[in-house]
Write a protein that holds these residues in place. Structure first.
Motif, PDB file in Angstrom:
ATOM      1  N   GLN A 416       2.774 -14.571 -12.018  1.00  0.00           N
ATOM      2  CA  GLN A 416       2.442 -13.127 -11.892  1.00  0.00           C
ATOM      3  C   GLN A 416       0.763 -12.879 -12.304  1.00  0.00           C
ATOM      4  O   GLN A 416      -0.053 -13.883 -12.605  1.00  0.00           O
ATOM      5  CB  GLN A 416       2.814 -12.530 -13.060  1.00  0.00           C
ATOM      6  CG  GLN A 416       4.451 -12.421 -13.145  1.00  0.00           C
ATOM      7  CD  GLN A 416       5.048 -11.928 -14.417  1.00  0.00           C
ATOM      8  OE1 GLN A 416       4.587 -12.343 -15.251  1.00  0.00           O
ATOM      9  NE2 GLN A 416       5.841 -11.175 -14.123  1.00  0.00           N
ATOM     10  N   GLU A 418      -0.452 -11.516 -14.677  1.00  0.00           N
ATOM     11  CA  GLU A 418      -0.482 -11.753 -15.969  1.00  0.00           C
ATOM     12  C   GLU A 418      -0.568 -13.261 -16.318  1.00  0.00           C
ATOM     13  O   GLU A 418      -1.257 -13.595 -17.219  1.00  0.00           O
ATOM     14  CB  GLU A 418       0.777 -11.336 -16.706  1.00  0.00           C
ATOM     15  CG  GLU A 418       0.911  -9.742 -16.852  1.00  0.00           C
ATOM     16  CD  GLU A 418       1.637  -9.115 -15.391  1.00  0.00           C
ATOM     17  OE1 GLU A 418       1.496  -9.771 -14.408  1.00  0.00           O
ATOM     18  OE2 GLU A 418       2.085  -7.875 -15.631  1.00  0.00           O
ATOM     19  N   ARG A 516      13.266  -7.634  -9.651  1.00  0.00           N
ATOM     20  CA  ARG A 516      12.898  -7.407 -10.888  1.00  0.00           C
ATOM     21  C   ARG A 516      14.062  -6.732 -11.718  1.00  0.00           C
ATOM     22  O   ARG A 516      15.067  -6.220 -11.269  1.00  0.00           O
ATOM     23  CB  ARG A 516      12.302  -6.042 -10.714  1.00  0.00           C
ATOM     24  CG  ARG A 516      11.065  -6.138  -9.635  1.00  0.00           C
ATOM     25  CD  ARG A 516      10.077  -7.025 -10.212  1.00  0.00           C
ATOM     26  NE  ARG A 516       9.180  -7.195  -9.164  1.00  0.00           N
ATOM     27  CZ  ARG A 516       7.664  -7.045  -9.213  1.00  0.00           C
ATOM     28  NH1 ARG A 516       7.327  -6.663 -10.544  1.00  0.00           N
ATOM     29  NH2 ARG A 516       6.880  -7.271  -8.307  1.00  0.00           N
TER      30      ARG A 516
HETATM   31 MG    MG Z   1       4.349  -7.163 -12.701  1.00  0.00          MG
END
Ligand code: MG
Ligand code: ATP
Length: 649
Positions: A416, A418, A516
């Motif tokens: 990701q 992140e 998700r």
């Molecule tokens: Mg995301």
């Protein structure tokens, strides 16, 4: 997700052992897993040795104040020096850094020595414009070499960049400039897309009119199209950069000095400003690029098709490959300009060995037909990669056969914005790949799948993907919002990083991404994953692409709604197609997963990075007003789908 997910598992039995020759010479061998597990920090310390540090760190990891990590504490380095100068100093200045291919057919060959000269000049120009360490610079560019140069020039000065995808609107750009308070913007008049110049400067003008703190806009001339000019703010790149000295002494910055802010793609909501810092990030990007792509810098020609405005472009076009001294291809335009075989033509021309792209692209090529890649010589390829979404097993098989000639391993890389670096992936010389599975955490990374209570699920069960140990390239916070950082990632399972993705462990303990967590459907008490139903649809020979959402339903709680794109060879599918596909899903997974509704569409709503935006489809399926579409690649897609749906009822 409960054990009921189990009954929905696709029965994927295919396995692909690594090619013998690749396995024999692989950068990472099987022992790396154990080495990293027995001494994780020691393993990372060893990886940090891949870089040139001006000062060595005294502590590998400071995790005294979680979730705020510090890596290689006390170390000092310059990211730009590590990506450029040190290769030149080691006598490799003549090595090509980029074979750049412009969409209209122009090209440039940029060696590491060229890159050093350009980066130094650009850094000197930014200094002249008053940019200092810590200042933020926004970059809004097409896929041209100056984009890389601009990023490295910022890194050289310790000025964190924020690259905004060149297709974004003035609104999106203004929002990002304001959010990170950038004072200088680097852009171009335009770039080439779909066979024509596509303007960038007007969006910058509009954005900057709302950002009074922006002092200067530096403009690269790429297309030569007419643009508005404000003498007080605008400066041409060639005016300010070309006359500078081609040497610039890089300053060594603290390992934790901010390197860049990158906004997430916005699939699940408002984009988040992810902060990456210097030392740990560069270690992570460089190590993973070397390990996962088995990079051999002397002989490989590597091509990542991502846009630089996406994290994949940051870690796997710029920082990872350059830190490793890689020769890369970089392409400006769209895959179908001037013809649908453009990418394959580029691979043949530059003898690309290592190719990294997204499932959305692969499914588009499946839709266009096998005969297109077949016309090109793809025999130079030895390794393929995928990123961005789960790769459906059938897309994996198509990629393997039609692009990889059944000889190249595929690395399905989960990560990701992140995480900054690849986290879960096969190792090409070690792992027997399974179509559709990202397999296991790479050496040095610790991932797990947890149930609702935070306990690891047993093999064969589904739950939530988490990362259980800090890693060097992890985000340090959300720009200006520590609280949201804690709430979003660290509060669901205290002490562990919550990725927001559903996953299952198969009987061997290998990880399959299920989509998700927000997209998981609950149909009559059964939890169903979007990825599995989509993969079942894509396994039908007439389907190229599918998106599945759960829509509120009076009887079942939620009902499965599917949107499918057919392969061109399927024609319009005929009247029977919907019935055929519903039965196909029932057969592949079970009656419970049978879509209530299937709509044949021409396009799906996707983010600029190519991810399907299911939340918008859910809005449509539940007949709500559609949510935030600012990160959509093509906003007309939604109205087309809505029209289709209303005539369908
Ligand atoms: Mg995301
Ligand atoms: P936002 O967080 O704003 O909604 P985003 O999550 O789409 O945006 P990115 O950071 O670009 O933005 O995407 C990361 C996500 O992409 C992962 O959380 C995962 O859902 C998906 N993803 C990436 N690679 C893979 C992969 N190999 N398999 C499955 N999913 C993947």
């Amino acid at each position: 997700m409960t054990d009921q997910t189990l009954s929905n598992l696709l029965h994927e039995e295919r396995r692909f052992e690594p090619p013998e020759d690749l396995a024999a010479h692989a950068n990472l061998k099987a022992d790396a897993y154990e080495r990293a597990a027995s001494d994780r920090l020691g393993f990372w310390e060893e990886q940090a040795g891949r870089l040139d540090w001006a000062e060595r760190w005294d502590t590998v990891l400071d995790w005294d104040n979680p979730p705020f990590a510090k890596w290689f504490v006390g170390g000092k380095l310059n990211a730009s020096y590590n990506c450029v100068d040190r290769h030149v100093e080691a006598g490799r200045g003549d090595r090509v850094a980029f074979h750049w291919v412009g969409e209209p057919g122009d090209s440039r060959t940029i060696t590491y020595a060229d890159l050093q000269e350009e980066v130094c000049k650009a850094a000197n120009a930014l200094v002249e414009l008053g940019v200092e360490s810590g200042d933020r610079v926004a970059i809004y560019m097409p896929m041209i070499p100056e984009t890389v140069v601009a990023m490295l020039a910022c890194a050289r000065l310790g000025a964190p960049h924020t690259v905004v995808f060149g297709g974004f609107s003035a609104d999106a750009l203004a929002g990002r400039i304001q959010d990170c308070d950038a004072r200088v913007v680097i852009t171009s008049d335009g770039g080439y897309r779909r066979g024509a110049p596509s303007a960038l400067k007007p969006a910058v003008d509009e954005a900057v009119s709302r950002c009074p703190d922006v002092r200067n806009v530096v403009v690269v001339r790429r297309t030569g199209q007419d643009i508005a000019w404000n003498d007080e703010v605008d400066v041409w790149w060639h005016d300010v950069v070309d006359r500078q000295s081609s040497t610039h002494e890089p300053e060594a910055f603290d390992s934790e000095h901010p390197l860049y802010v990158m906004y997430t793609s916005g699939t699940t909501g408002k984009p988040k400003g992810i902060l990456h810092t210097t030392g740990g990030y560069l270690v992570g990007a460089s190590y993973t690029h070397w390990a996962v792509f088995d990079l051999k810098p002397e002989t490989d020609v590597y091509w990542c098709t991502a846009d630089i405005g996406w994290v994949t472009g940051h870690s796997y076009i710029v920082y990872g490959p350059l830190a490793n001294g890689t020769t890369s291809v970089m392409y400006e335009g769209t895959p179908d300009t001037p013809h649908k075989g453009r990418w394959w033509e580029i691979i043949a021309e530059h003898e690309v060995t290592t190719f990294y792209t997204a499932p959305t692209a692969i499914r588009t090529f499946m839709k266009w037909g096998n005969e297109i890649p077949e016309k090109h010589d793809l025999s130079s390829l030895r390794l393929l990669g995928s990123v961005g979404e789960s790769i459906n097993p059938e897309a994996y098989m198509w990629y393997r056969e039609h692009i990889g000639g059944n000889r190249c391993p595929i690395v399905d890389t989960w990560w990701q914005t992140e995480t900054g670096m690849i986290m879960v992936s096969p190792l090409p010389g070690v792992t027997a790949g399974k179509p559709g599975s990202a397999m296991t955490a790479i050496p040095g990374v610790s991932a797990d799948v947890l149930d609702d209570t935070g306990e690891p699920v047993p093999n064969g069960s589904g739950g939530y993907l988490v990362l259980t140990e800090p890693w060097p390239a992890m985000l340090r916070t959300l720009w200006g919002d520590d609280q949201r950082f804690k709430d979003t990632y660290w509060s669901r399972f205290p002490g562990r990083y919550f990725a927001g993705d559903g996953a299952k462990k198969d009987e061997d303990g290998d990880i399959w991404l299920l989509g998700r967590v927000d997209d998981v459907m609950n149909v009559s008490g059964h939890r169903l994953s979007t990825t599995e139903i989509e993969s079942a649809l894509v396994s039908h020979p007439k389907v190229a692409e599918a998106a599945v959402v759960g829509a509120a339903d009076e009887t079942t709680g939620q009902a499965v709604c599917a949107f499918v794109i057919l392969r061109e060879s399927a024609g319009d599918g005929g009247d029977e197609i919907v019935k055929e596909l519903r039965n196909h899903v029932a057969h592949e997974i079970g009656a419970i997963a049978k879509p209530r509704q299937i709509m044949v569409v021409q396009e799906l709503p996707k983010t600029r990075s190519g991810k399907i935006m299911r939340r918008l489809l859910r809005d449509v399926a539940e007949k709500r007003e559609v949510g935030d579409v600012t990160t959509l690649a093509d906003s007309t897609v939604m109205s087309l789908i809505q029209q289709g749906l209303s005539s369908d009822k």
